[in-house]
Write a protein that holds these residues in place. Structure first.
Motif, PDB file in Angstrom:
ATOM      1  N   ASP A 112      45.438  38.254  54.384  1.00  0.00           N
ATOM      2  CA  ASP A 112      44.946  37.513  53.219  1.00  0.00           C
ATOM      3  C   ASP A 112      44.547  38.515  52.135  1.00  0.00           C
ATOM      4  OD1 ASP A 112      44.096  35.487  51.567  1.00  0.00           O
ATOM      5  OD2 ASP A 112      42.174  35.229  52.582  1.00  0.00           O
ATOM      6  N   PRO A 113      45.527  39.106  51.454  1.00  0.00           N
ATOM      7  CA  PRO A 113      45.222  40.210  50.541  1.00  0.00           C
ATOM      8  C   PRO A 113      44.690  39.816  49.160  1.00  0.00           C
ATOM      9  CG  PRO A 113      47.565  39.855  50.610  1.00  0.00           C
ATOM     10  CD  PRO A 113      46.960  38.913  51.615  1.00  0.00           C
ATOM     11  N   ILE A 114      44.787  38.562  48.766  1.00  0.00           N
ATOM     12  CA  ILE A 114      44.320  38.178  47.427  1.00  0.00           C
ATOM     13  C   ILE A 114      42.811  38.010  47.477  1.00  0.00           C
ATOM     14  CG2 ILE A 114      44.463  36.487  45.577  1.00  0.00           C
ATOM     15  CD1 ILE A 114      47.357  35.928  46.501  1.00  0.00           C
ATOM     16  N   LYS A 115      42.105  38.949  46.866  1.00  0.00           N
ATOM     17  CA  LYS A 115      40.641  39.011  46.961  1.00  0.00           C
ATOM     18  C   LYS A 115      39.922  38.425  45.751  1.00  0.00           C
ATOM     19  CE  LYS A 115      41.109  41.197  50.819  1.00  0.00           C
ATOM     20  NZ  LYS A 115      40.967  40.468  52.063  1.00  0.00           N
ATOM     21  N   LEU A 116      40.536  38.518  44.571  1.00  0.00           N
ATOM     22  CA  LEU A 116      39.868  38.055  43.359  1.00  0.00           C
ATOM     23  C   LEU A 116      40.922  37.694  42.320  1.00  0.00           C
ATOM     24  CD1 LEU A 116      37.376  37.763  41.443  1.00  0.00           C
ATOM     25  CD2 LEU A 116      37.612  40.218  40.983  1.00  0.00           C
ATOM     26  N   LEU A 117      40.868  36.458  41.837  1.00  0.00           N
ATOM     27  CA  LEU A 117      41.702  36.009  40.721  1.00  0.00           C
ATOM     28  C   LEU A 117      40.803  35.196  39.808  1.00  0.00           C
ATOM     29  CD1 LEU A 117      44.915  34.693  42.532  1.00  0.00           C
ATOM     30  CD2 LEU A 117      44.622  36.902  41.386  1.00  0.00           C
ATOM     31  N   ALA A 118      40.823  35.498  38.512  1.00  0.00           N
ATOM     32  CA  ALA A 118      39.966  34.745  37.598  1.00  0.00           C
ATOM     33  C   ALA A 118      40.449  34.872  36.165  1.00  0.00           C
ATOM     34  CB  ALA A 118      38.523  35.245  37.702  1.00  0.00           C
TER      35      ALA A 118
ATOM     36  N   ARG B  83      35.968  47.231  43.374  1.00  0.00           N
ATOM     37  CA  ARG B  83      35.311  46.914  44.655  1.00  0.00           C
ATOM     38  C   ARG B  83      36.088  45.851  45.427  1.00  0.00           C
ATOM     39  NH1 ARG B  83      30.701  47.130  41.491  1.00  0.00           N
ATOM     40  NH2 ARG B  83      30.637  44.856  41.371  1.00  0.00           N
ATOM     41  N   ALA B  84      36.658  44.884  44.724  1.00  0.00           N
ATOM     42  CA  ALA B  84      37.380  43.795  45.382  1.00  0.00           C
ATOM     43  C   ALA B  84      38.587  44.284  46.173  1.00  0.00           C
ATOM     44  CB  ALA B  84      37.819  42.750  44.353  1.00  0.00           C
ATOM     45  N   VAL B  85      39.190  45.393  45.757  1.00  0.00           N
ATOM     46  CA  VAL B  85      40.398  45.878  46.433  1.00  0.00           C
ATOM     47  C   VAL B  85      40.133  47.043  47.383  1.00  0.00           C
ATOM     48  CG1 VAL B  85      41.960  45.027  44.660  1.00  0.00           C
ATOM     49  CG2 VAL B  85      41.092  47.369  44.502  1.00  0.00           C
ATOM     50  N   GLY B  86      38.872  47.330  47.638  1.00  0.00           N
ATOM     51  CA  GLY B  86      38.549  48.380  48.597  1.00  0.00           C
ATOM     52  C   GLY B  86      39.073  48.018  49.981  1.00  0.00           C
ATOM     53  N   ASP B  87      39.770  48.948  50.617  1.00  0.00           N
ATOM     54  CA  ASP B  87      40.371  48.665  51.917  1.00  0.00           C
ATOM     55  C   ASP B  87      40.535  49.983  52.668  1.00  0.00           C
ATOM     56  OD1 ASP B  87      42.016  46.652  53.652  1.00  0.00           O
ATOM     57  OD2 ASP B  87      43.273  48.445  53.452  1.00  0.00           O
ATOM     58  N   ASP B  88      39.941  50.080  53.829  1.00  0.00           N
ATOM     59  CA  ASP B  88      39.984  51.320  54.605  1.00  0.00           C
ATOM     60  C   ASP B  88      41.377  51.725  55.056  1.00  0.00           C
ATOM     61  OD1 ASP B  88      37.252  51.595  54.317  1.00  0.00           O
ATOM     62  OD2 ASP B  88      36.775  50.818  56.317  1.00  0.00           O
TER      63      ASP B  88
ATOM     64  N   ALA C  91      50.387  36.389  41.791  1.00  0.00           N
ATOM     65  CA  ALA C  91      49.774  37.239  42.818  1.00  0.00           C
ATOM     66  C   ALA C  91      50.462  37.038  44.168  1.00  0.00           C
ATOM     67  CB  ALA C  91      48.281  36.928  42.917  1.00  0.00           C
ATOM     68  N   GLU C  92      50.739  35.783  44.512  1.00  0.00           N
ATOM     69  CA  GLU C  92      51.412  35.507  45.784  1.00  0.00           C
ATOM     70  C   GLU C  92      52.808  36.114  45.833  1.00  0.00           C
ATOM     71  OE1 GLU C  92      51.065  31.245  45.989  1.00  0.00           O
ATOM     72  OE2 GLU C  92      49.046  31.352  46.864  1.00  0.00           O
ATOM     73  N   LYS C  93      53.496  36.120  44.702  1.00  0.00           N
ATOM     74  CA  LYS C  93      54.829  36.732  44.644  1.00  0.00           C
ATOM     75  C   LYS C  93      54.727  38.254  44.864  1.00  0.00           C
ATOM     76  CE  LYS C  93      56.967  36.750  40.679  1.00  0.00           C
ATOM     77  NZ  LYS C  93      57.772  36.443  39.483  1.00  0.00           N
ATOM     78  N   VAL C  94      53.724  38.873  44.283  1.00  0.00           N
ATOM     79  CA  VAL C  94      53.543  40.319  44.466  1.00  0.00           C
ATOM     80  C   VAL C  94      53.252  40.636  45.929  1.00  0.00           C
ATOM     81  CG1 VAL C  94      52.073  42.298  43.893  1.00  0.00           C
ATOM     82  CG2 VAL C  94      52.862  40.773  42.074  1.00  0.00           C
ATOM     83  N   VAL C  95      52.344  39.886  46.556  1.00  0.00           N
ATOM     84  CA  VAL C  95      52.018  40.189  47.955  1.00  0.00           C
ATOM     85  C   VAL C  95      53.173  39.860  48.901  1.00  0.00           C
ATOM     86  CG1 VAL C  95      49.531  39.974  47.566  1.00  0.00           C
ATOM     87  CG2 VAL C  95      50.791  38.026  48.460  1.00  0.00           C
ATOM     88  N   ALA C  96      54.044  38.946  48.505  1.00  0.00           N
ATOM     89  CA  ALA C  96      55.209  38.634  49.334  1.00  0.00           C
ATOM     90  C   ALA C  96      56.262  39.738  49.297  1.00  0.00           C
ATOM     91  CB  ALA C  96      55.844  37.316  48.884  1.00  0.00           C
ATOM     92  N   ASN C  97      56.250  40.533  48.219  1.00  0.00           N
ATOM     93  CA  ASN C  97      57.291  41.546  48.031  1.00  0.00           C
ATOM     94  C   ASN C  97      56.823  42.984  48.192  1.00  0.00           C
ATOM     95  OD1 ASN C  97      59.635  39.875  47.385  1.00  0.00           O
ATOM     96  ND2 ASN C  97      58.406  39.233  45.637  1.00  0.00           N
TER      97      ASN C  97
ATOM     98  N   VAL D 131      50.892  44.788  50.335  1.00  0.00           N
ATOM     99  CA  VAL D 131      49.579  44.785  49.692  1.00  0.00           C
ATOM    100  C   VAL D 131      48.476  44.551  50.725  1.00  0.00           C
ATOM    101  CG1 VAL D 131      48.131  43.582  48.003  1.00  0.00           C
ATOM    102  CG2 VAL D 131      50.542  43.999  47.500  1.00  0.00           C
ATOM    103  N   ARG D 132      47.492  45.410  50.708  1.00  0.00           N
ATOM    104  CA  ARG D 132      46.304  45.254  51.559  1.00  0.00           C
ATOM    105  C   ARG D 132      45.226  44.465  50.812  1.00  0.00           C
ATOM    106  NH1 ARG D 132      46.623  45.733  56.537  1.00  0.00           N
ATOM    107  NH2 ARG D 132      44.387  46.088  56.493  1.00  0.00           N
ATOM    108  N   ALA D 133      45.138  44.649  49.468  1.00  0.00           N
ATOM    109  CA  ALA D 133      44.156  43.928  48.663  1.00  0.00           C
ATOM    110  C   ALA D 133      44.644  43.875  47.228  1.00  0.00           C
ATOM    111  CB  ALA D 133      42.787  44.603  48.746  1.00  0.00           C
ATOM    112  N   LEU D 134      44.384  42.733  46.569  1.00  0.00           N
ATOM    113  CA  LEU D 134      44.843  42.517  45.190  1.00  0.00           C
ATOM    114  C   LEU D 134      43.760  41.775  44.422  1.00  0.00           C
ATOM    115  CD1 LEU D 134      48.255  41.199  43.993  1.00  0.00           C
ATOM    116  CD2 LEU D 134      46.186  39.953  43.379  1.00  0.00           C
TER     117      LEU D 134
END
Length: 153
Positions: free
Chosen positions: A15-21, A34-39, A79-85, A88-91
Protein backbone atom coordinates in the motif's frame (compact mmCIF):
# COMPACT_ATOMS: atom_id res chain seq x y z
CA UNK A 1 28.19 -16.54 -0.29
CA UNK A 2 26.05 -15.61 -3.29
CA UNK A 3 24.29 -12.26 -3.40
CA UNK A 4 20.55 -12.42 -3.68
CA UNK A 5 18.16 -9.65 -4.66
CA UNK A 6 14.99 -11.42 -3.54
CA UNK A 7 14.53 -9.35 -0.41
CA UNK A 8 10.96 -8.03 0.15
CA UNK A 9 12.40 -4.52 0.18
CA UNK A 10 13.30 -4.90 -3.50
CA UNK A 11 9.63 -5.00 -4.43
CA UNK A 12 6.86 -2.42 -4.37
CA UNK A 13 5.06 -2.01 -1.06
CA UNK A 14 1.56 -3.44 -0.68
CA UNK A 15 0.00 0.00 0.00
CA UNK A 16 2.50 2.63 -1.16
CA UNK A 17 0.19 5.65 -1.55
CA UNK A 18 0.75 7.51 1.72
CA UNK A 19 -0.52 11.04 1.07
CA UNK A 20 -2.63 12.62 -1.68
CA UNK A 21 -4.23 16.03 -1.27
CA UNK A 22 -5.38 19.19 -2.98
CA UNK A 23 -5.31 22.03 -0.45
CA UNK A 24 -5.91 25.74 -0.08
CA UNK A 25 -3.42 25.97 2.80
CA UNK A 26 0.33 26.39 2.25
CA UNK A 27 2.15 23.13 1.51
CA UNK A 28 4.86 21.53 3.63
CA UNK A 29 7.89 19.91 2.00
CA UNK A 30 8.68 18.28 5.36
CA UNK A 31 5.22 16.67 5.55
CA UNK A 32 5.60 15.13 2.10
CA UNK A 33 9.16 13.97 2.78
CA UNK A 34 8.10 12.33 6.06
CA UNK A 35 5.19 10.61 4.31
CA UNK A 36 7.53 8.72 1.97
CA UNK A 37 10.06 7.63 4.57
CA UNK A 38 10.71 3.92 4.12
CA UNK A 39 13.53 1.82 5.56
CA UNK A 40 13.62 -0.45 2.49
CA UNK A 41 14.11 2.47 0.10
CA UNK A 42 17.54 3.39 -1.13
CA UNK A 43 16.24 6.31 -3.18
CA UNK A 44 13.78 9.05 -2.38
CA UNK A 45 13.09 11.71 -4.98
CA UNK A 46 11.21 14.88 -4.12
CA UNK A 47 10.03 17.57 -6.52
CA UNK A 48 8.87 21.01 -5.40
CA UNK A 49 7.13 23.30 -7.87
CA UNK A 50 7.09 27.00 -7.01
CA UNK A 51 5.50 30.08 -8.52
CA UNK A 52 8.12 31.78 -10.70
CA UNK A 53 8.25 35.50 -11.48
CA UNK A 54 8.00 35.12 -15.26
CA UNK A 55 6.30 33.15 -18.00
CA UNK A 56 6.51 33.47 -21.76
CA UNK A 57 8.69 36.56 -21.54
CA UNK A 58 6.32 38.44 -19.22
CA UNK A 59 6.67 39.31 -15.53
CA UNK A 60 4.25 37.34 -13.32
CA UNK A 61 2.77 39.07 -10.27
CA UNK A 62 0.89 36.05 -8.96
CA UNK A 63 -1.49 33.30 -9.88
CA UNK A 64 -4.47 31.35 -8.75
CA UNK A 65 -5.08 27.63 -9.07
CA UNK A 66 -8.55 26.14 -9.31
CA UNK A 67 -9.64 22.57 -9.86
CA UNK A 68 -12.51 20.47 -11.08
CA UNK A 69 -14.40 18.46 -8.39
CA UNK A 70 -12.91 15.28 -9.91
CA UNK A 71 -9.32 16.44 -9.32
CA UNK A 72 -8.84 14.34 -6.17
CA UNK A 73 -10.03 11.17 -7.89
CA UNK A 74 -7.84 11.93 -10.91
CA UNK A 75 -4.84 12.49 -8.64
CA UNK A 76 -5.45 9.06 -7.09
CA UNK A 77 -5.73 7.49 -10.56
CA UNK A 78 -2.39 9.04 -11.58
CA UNK A 79 -0.73 7.83 -8.35
CA UNK A 80 -2.13 4.32 -8.83
CA UNK A 81 -0.78 4.23 -12.38
CA UNK A 82 2.70 5.20 -11.14
CA UNK A 83 2.73 2.52 -8.43
CA UNK A 84 1.49 -0.07 -10.93
CA UNK A 85 4.42 0.64 -13.25
CA UNK A 86 7.29 1.23 -10.80
CA UNK A 87 8.56 -0.53 -7.65
CA UNK A 88 7.27 2.23 -5.38
CA UNK A 89 7.67 1.75 -1.63
CA UNK A 90 6.00 5.10 -0.75
CA UNK A 91 4.38 7.93 -2.73
CA UNK A 92 2.96 11.34 -1.79
CA UNK A 93 1.57 14.25 -3.81
CA UNK A 94 -0.03 17.51 -2.73
CA UNK A 95 -1.15 20.43 -4.92
CA UNK A 96 -2.20 23.87 -3.82
CA UNK A 97 -5.29 25.72 -5.01
CA UNK A 98 -6.25 29.33 -4.38
CA UNK A 99 -4.24 32.52 -4.78
CA UNK A 100 -0.46 32.21 -4.66
CA UNK A 101 2.34 34.73 -4.94
CA UNK A 102 5.80 34.47 -6.46
CA UNK A 103 7.90 32.05 -4.44
CA UNK A 104 4.98 30.10 -2.98
CA UNK A 105 5.00 26.31 -3.24
CA UNK A 106 2.37 25.10 -5.71
CA UNK A 107 3.03 21.35 -5.74
CA UNK A 108 5.15 18.79 -3.88
CA UNK A 109 5.52 15.18 -4.97
CA UNK A 110 7.81 12.48 -3.63
CA UNK A 111 8.51 8.83 -4.30
CA UNK A 112 10.64 6.27 -2.47
CA UNK A 113 11.87 3.16 -4.26
CA UNK A 114 14.47 0.46 -3.58
CA UNK A 115 17.00 2.25 -5.84
CA UNK A 116 17.65 5.84 -6.94
CA UNK A 117 17.09 5.35 -10.68
CA UNK A 118 13.64 3.91 -10.00
CA UNK A 119 12.83 6.76 -7.65
CA UNK A 120 13.84 9.39 -10.22
CA UNK A 121 11.83 7.69 -12.95
CA UNK A 122 8.70 7.23 -10.80
CA UNK A 123 8.82 10.79 -9.46
CA UNK A 124 9.21 12.23 -12.95
CA UNK A 125 6.23 10.18 -14.16
CA UNK A 126 4.19 11.30 -11.14
CA UNK A 127 4.72 15.05 -11.63
CA UNK A 128 4.41 14.89 -15.42
CA UNK A 129 1.17 12.90 -15.31
CA UNK A 130 -0.22 15.07 -12.51
CA UNK A 131 0.37 18.23 -14.56
CA UNK A 132 -1.06 16.71 -17.75
CA UNK A 133 -3.99 14.65 -16.44
CA UNK A 134 -5.31 16.14 -13.19
CA UNK A 135 -7.85 18.93 -13.90
CA UNK A 136 -6.11 21.81 -12.13
CA UNK A 137 -5.96 25.17 -13.92
CA UNK A 138 -3.69 28.15 -13.44
CA UNK A 139 -4.79 31.77 -13.81
CA UNK A 140 -1.73 34.01 -14.14
CA UNK A 141 -1.69 37.77 -13.67
CA UNK A 142 1.11 39.73 -15.29
CA UNK A 143 2.77 43.00 -14.31
CA UNK A 144 1.43 44.72 -17.43
CA UNK A 145 -2.16 44.06 -16.29
CA UNK A 146 -2.86 41.17 -18.65
CA UNK A 147 -3.86 37.72 -17.51
CA UNK A 148 -3.95 34.19 -18.86
CA UNK A 149 -5.58 30.85 -18.04
CA UNK A 150 -3.34 27.81 -18.42
CA UNK A 151 -4.91 24.34 -18.44
CA UNK A 152 -3.02 21.46 -16.92
CA UNK A 153 -4.96 18.93 -18.96
Amino acid sequence: MALTFDHPGERAAADPIKLLAIREAPLSVDEVFRAVGDDASGGTTLFVGTVRNHDGGADVDGLGYSCHPSAGAELRRVAEKVVANHPVRALAAVHRVGDLKVGDIAVVVAVSCPHRAEAFEACRRLIDDLKHEVPIWKHQTFSDGTEEWVGAC
